[in-house]
Design a protein around this motif. Structure first.
Motif, PDB file in Angstrom:
ATOM      1  N   LEU A   1       0.827  -1.207   0.000  1.00  0.00           N
ATOM      2  CA  LEU A   1       0.000   0.000   0.000  1.00  0.00           C
ATOM      3  C   LEU A   1       0.859   1.255   0.000  1.00  0.00           C
ATOM      4  O   LEU A   1       0.578   2.215  -0.728  1.00  0.00           O
ATOM      5  CB  LEU A   1      -0.942   0.004   1.204  1.00  0.00           C
ATOM      6  CG  LEU A   1      -2.073  -1.017   1.166  1.00  0.00           C
ATOM      7  CD1 LEU A   1      -2.843  -0.990   2.474  1.00  0.00           C
ATOM      8  CD2 LEU A   1      -3.000  -0.755  -0.001  1.00  0.00           C
ATOM      9  N   ASN A   2       1.899   1.250   0.794  1.00  0.00           N
ATOM     10  CA  ASN A   2       2.789   2.410   0.863  1.00  0.00           C
ATOM     11  C   ASN A   2       3.438   2.676  -0.497  1.00  0.00           C
ATOM     12  O   ASN A   2       3.517   3.822  -0.938  1.00  0.00           O
ATOM     13  CB  ASN A   2       3.856   2.204   1.935  1.00  0.00           C
ATOM     14  CG  ASN A   2       4.654   3.449   2.199  1.00  0.00           C
ATOM     15  OD1 ASN A   2       4.118   4.550   2.248  1.00  0.00           O
ATOM     16  ND2 ASN A   2       5.944   3.281   2.378  1.00  0.00           N
ATOM     17  N   GLU A   3       3.884   1.626  -1.150  1.00  0.00           N
ATOM     18  CA  GLU A   3       4.496   1.774  -2.465  1.00  0.00           C
ATOM     19  C   GLU A   3       3.475   2.238  -3.504  1.00  0.00           C
ATOM     20  O   GLU A   3       3.794   3.044  -4.372  1.00  0.00           O
ATOM     21  CB  GLU A   3       5.129   0.466  -2.909  1.00  0.00           C
ATOM     22  CG  GLU A   3       6.362   0.086  -2.118  1.00  0.00           C
ATOM     23  CD  GLU A   3       6.875  -1.307  -2.425  1.00  0.00           C
ATOM     24  OE1 GLU A   3       6.291  -2.001  -3.288  1.00  0.00           O
ATOM     25  OE2 GLU A   3       7.871  -1.713  -1.791  1.00  0.00           O
ATOM     26  N   ALA A   4       2.237   1.746  -3.409  1.00  0.00           N
ATOM     27  CA  ALA A   4       1.209   2.083  -4.392  1.00  0.00           C
ATOM     28  C   ALA A   4       0.759   3.530  -4.284  1.00  0.00           C
ATOM     29  O   ALA A   4       0.522   4.188  -5.304  1.00  0.00           O
ATOM     30  CB  ALA A   4       0.007   1.149  -4.234  1.00  0.00           C
ATOM     31  N   VAL A   5       0.613   4.039  -3.092  1.00  0.00           N
ATOM     32  CA  VAL A   5       0.084   5.397  -2.927  1.00  0.00           C
ATOM     33  C   VAL A   5       1.177   6.453  -2.867  1.00  0.00           C
ATOM     34  O   VAL A   5       0.901   7.643  -2.998  1.00  0.00           O
ATOM     35  CB  VAL A   5      -0.838   5.517  -1.692  1.00  0.00           C
ATOM     36  CG1 VAL A   5      -2.010   4.561  -1.809  1.00  0.00           C
ATOM     37  CG2 VAL A   5      -0.093   5.301  -0.410  1.00  0.00           C
TER      38      VAL A   5
ATOM     39  N   LEU B   1      -4.941   9.993  -1.276  1.00  0.00           N
ATOM     40  CA  LEU B   1      -6.063   9.985  -2.207  1.00  0.00           C
ATOM     41  C   LEU B   1      -5.942   8.872  -3.240  1.00  0.00           C
ATOM     42  O   LEU B   1      -6.922   8.484  -3.850  1.00  0.00           O
ATOM     43  CB  LEU B   1      -6.182  11.346  -2.902  1.00  0.00           C
ATOM     44  CG  LEU B   1      -6.462  12.525  -1.975  1.00  0.00           C
ATOM     45  CD1 LEU B   1      -6.482  13.818  -2.773  1.00  0.00           C
ATOM     46  CD2 LEU B   1      -7.754  12.334  -1.204  1.00  0.00           C
ATOM     47  N   LEU B   2      -4.731   8.393  -3.429  1.00  0.00           N
ATOM     48  CA  LEU B   2      -4.534   7.250  -4.314  1.00  0.00           C
ATOM     49  C   LEU B   2      -4.915   5.981  -3.554  1.00  0.00           C
ATOM     50  O   LEU B   2      -4.854   5.936  -2.343  1.00  0.00           O
ATOM     51  CB  LEU B   2      -3.080   7.157  -4.768  1.00  0.00           C
ATOM     52  CG  LEU B   2      -2.552   8.298  -5.628  1.00  0.00           C
ATOM     53  CD1 LEU B   2      -1.076   8.105  -5.898  1.00  0.00           C
ATOM     54  CD2 LEU B   2      -3.326   8.407  -6.922  1.00  0.00           C
ATOM     55  N   GLY B   3      -5.277   4.977  -4.268  1.00  0.00           N
ATOM     56  CA  GLY B   3      -5.645   3.729  -3.603  1.00  0.00           C
ATOM     57  C   GLY B   3      -5.235   2.536  -4.437  1.00  0.00           C
ATOM     58  O   GLY B   3      -4.605   2.651  -5.475  1.00  0.00           O
ATOM     59  N   ILE B   4      -5.645   1.403  -3.962  1.00  0.00           N
ATOM     60  CA  ILE B   4      -5.347   0.138  -4.636  1.00  0.00           C
ATOM     61  C   ILE B   4      -6.551  -0.775  -4.423  1.00  0.00           C
ATOM     62  O   ILE B   4      -7.153  -0.785  -3.357  1.00  0.00           O
ATOM     63  CB  ILE B   4      -4.042  -0.481  -4.083  1.00  0.00           C
ATOM     64  CG1 ILE B   4      -3.638  -1.733  -4.857  1.00  0.00           C
ATOM     65  CG2 ILE B   4      -4.124  -0.741  -2.612  1.00  0.00           C
ATOM     66  CD1 ILE B   4      -2.258  -2.258  -4.507  1.00  0.00           C
ATOM     67  N   THR B   5      -6.918  -1.505  -5.452  1.00  0.00           N
ATOM     68  CA  THR B   5      -8.061  -2.410  -5.330  1.00  0.00           C
ATOM     69  C   THR B   5      -7.626  -3.709  -4.665  1.00  0.00           C
ATOM     70  O   THR B   5      -6.437  -4.035  -4.604  1.00  0.00           O
ATOM     71  CB  THR B   5      -8.654  -2.745  -6.717  1.00  0.00           C
ATOM     72  OG1 THR B   5      -7.694  -3.493  -7.462  1.00  0.00           O
ATOM     73  CG2 THR B   5      -9.065  -1.487  -7.471  1.00  0.00           C
ATOM     74  N   GLY B   6      -8.605  -4.447  -4.206  1.00  0.00           N
ATOM     75  CA  GLY B   6      -8.321  -5.750  -3.608  1.00  0.00           C
ATOM     76  C   GLY B   6      -7.675  -6.696  -4.604  1.00  0.00           C
ATOM     77  O   GLY B   6      -6.771  -7.450  -4.258  1.00  0.00           O
TER      78      GLY B   6
ATOM     79  N   GLN C   1      -5.748  -5.847  -7.146  1.00  0.00           N
ATOM     80  CA  GLN C   1      -4.350  -5.434  -7.307  1.00  0.00           C
ATOM     81  C   GLN C   1      -3.513  -5.902  -6.124  1.00  0.00           C
ATOM     82  O   GLN C   1      -2.392  -6.368  -6.290  1.00  0.00           O
ATOM     83  CB  GLN C   1      -4.249  -3.915  -7.428  1.00  0.00           C
ATOM     84  CG  GLN C   1      -4.798  -3.360  -8.721  1.00  0.00           C
ATOM     85  CD  GLN C   1      -4.877  -1.849  -8.670  1.00  0.00           C
ATOM     86  OE1 GLN C   1      -5.412  -1.278  -7.714  1.00  0.00           O
ATOM     87  NE2 GLN C   1      -4.346  -1.206  -9.683  1.00  0.00           N
ATOM     88  N   LEU C   2      -4.073  -5.757  -4.945  1.00  0.00           N
ATOM     89  CA  LEU C   2      -3.362  -6.160  -3.730  1.00  0.00           C
ATOM     90  C   LEU C   2      -3.064  -7.652  -3.742  1.00  0.00           C
ATOM     91  O   LEU C   2      -1.934  -8.076  -3.495  1.00  0.00           O
ATOM     92  CB  LEU C   2      -4.172  -5.777  -2.498  1.00  0.00           C
ATOM     93  CG  LEU C   2      -3.528  -5.994  -1.149  1.00  0.00           C
ATOM     94  CD1 LEU C   2      -2.254  -5.169  -1.019  1.00  0.00           C
ATOM     95  CD2 LEU C   2      -4.504  -5.629  -0.041  1.00  0.00           C
ATOM     96  N   ARG C   3      -4.068  -8.468  -4.078  1.00  0.00           N
ATOM     97  CA  ARG C   3      -3.864  -9.919  -4.139  1.00  0.00           C
ATOM     98  C   ARG C   3      -2.818 -10.283  -5.191  1.00  0.00           C
ATOM     99  O   ARG C   3      -1.976 -11.136  -4.973  1.00  0.00           O
ATOM    100  CB  ARG C   3      -5.173 -10.640  -4.436  1.00  0.00           C
ATOM    101  CG  ARG C   3      -6.083 -10.743  -3.236  1.00  0.00           C
ATOM    102  CD  ARG C   3      -7.262 -11.659  -3.490  1.00  0.00           C
ATOM    103  NE  ARG C   3      -8.025 -11.340  -4.684  1.00  0.00           N
ATOM    104  CZ  ARG C   3      -8.982 -10.415  -4.746  1.00  0.00           C
ATOM    105  NH1 ARG C   3      -9.299  -9.713  -3.680  1.00  0.00           N
ATOM    106  NH2 ARG C   3      -9.624 -10.197  -5.863  1.00  0.00           N
ATOM    107  N   ARG C   4      -2.873  -9.606  -6.340  1.00  0.00           N
ATOM    108  CA  ARG C   4      -1.907  -9.874  -7.407  1.00  0.00           C
ATOM    109  C   ARG C   4      -0.478  -9.537  -6.953  1.00  0.00           C
ATOM    110  O   ARG C   4       0.450 -10.291  -7.183  1.00  0.00           O
ATOM    111  CB  ARG C   4      -2.271  -9.073  -8.652  1.00  0.00           C
ATOM    112  CG  ARG C   4      -1.363  -9.367  -9.840  1.00  0.00           C
ATOM    113  CD  ARG C   4      -1.578  -8.429 -10.998  1.00  0.00           C
ATOM    114  NE  ARG C   4      -1.167  -7.089 -10.586  1.00  0.00           N
ATOM    115  CZ  ARG C   4      -1.923  -5.996 -10.742  1.00  0.00           C
ATOM    116  NH1 ARG C   4      -3.114  -6.086 -11.280  1.00  0.00           N
ATOM    117  NH2 ARG C   4      -1.490  -4.816 -10.343  1.00  0.00           N
TER     118      ARG C   4
END
Length: 62
Positions: free
Chosen positions: A18-22, A27-32, A34-37
């Protein structure tokens, strides 16, 4: 069902992904999906981990 050690590892991995993605922008997020992948873990484990981290106030989830 994941062991306690596995759950702790998942928590660390989820926070890292999550830290790397946002990149510091809440305000940025990640879907479930994407997280599982990105984590390469069973489907139920990221959901349980995110529920725990949300309860601890470490992340927010929609």
């Amino acid at each position: 069902m994941a062991t306690l050690r596995e759950r702790k590892t998942y928590r660390d991995q989820v926070l890292r992904v999550l830290n790397e993605a946002v990149e510091g922008n809440r305000l940025l997020g990640i879907t479930g999906a994407q997280l599982r992948r990105d984590l390469h873990v069973p489907e139920q484990d990221p959901a349980a981990t995110c529920t725990y981290l949300t309860g601890e106030g470490l992340i927010t989830a929609d």
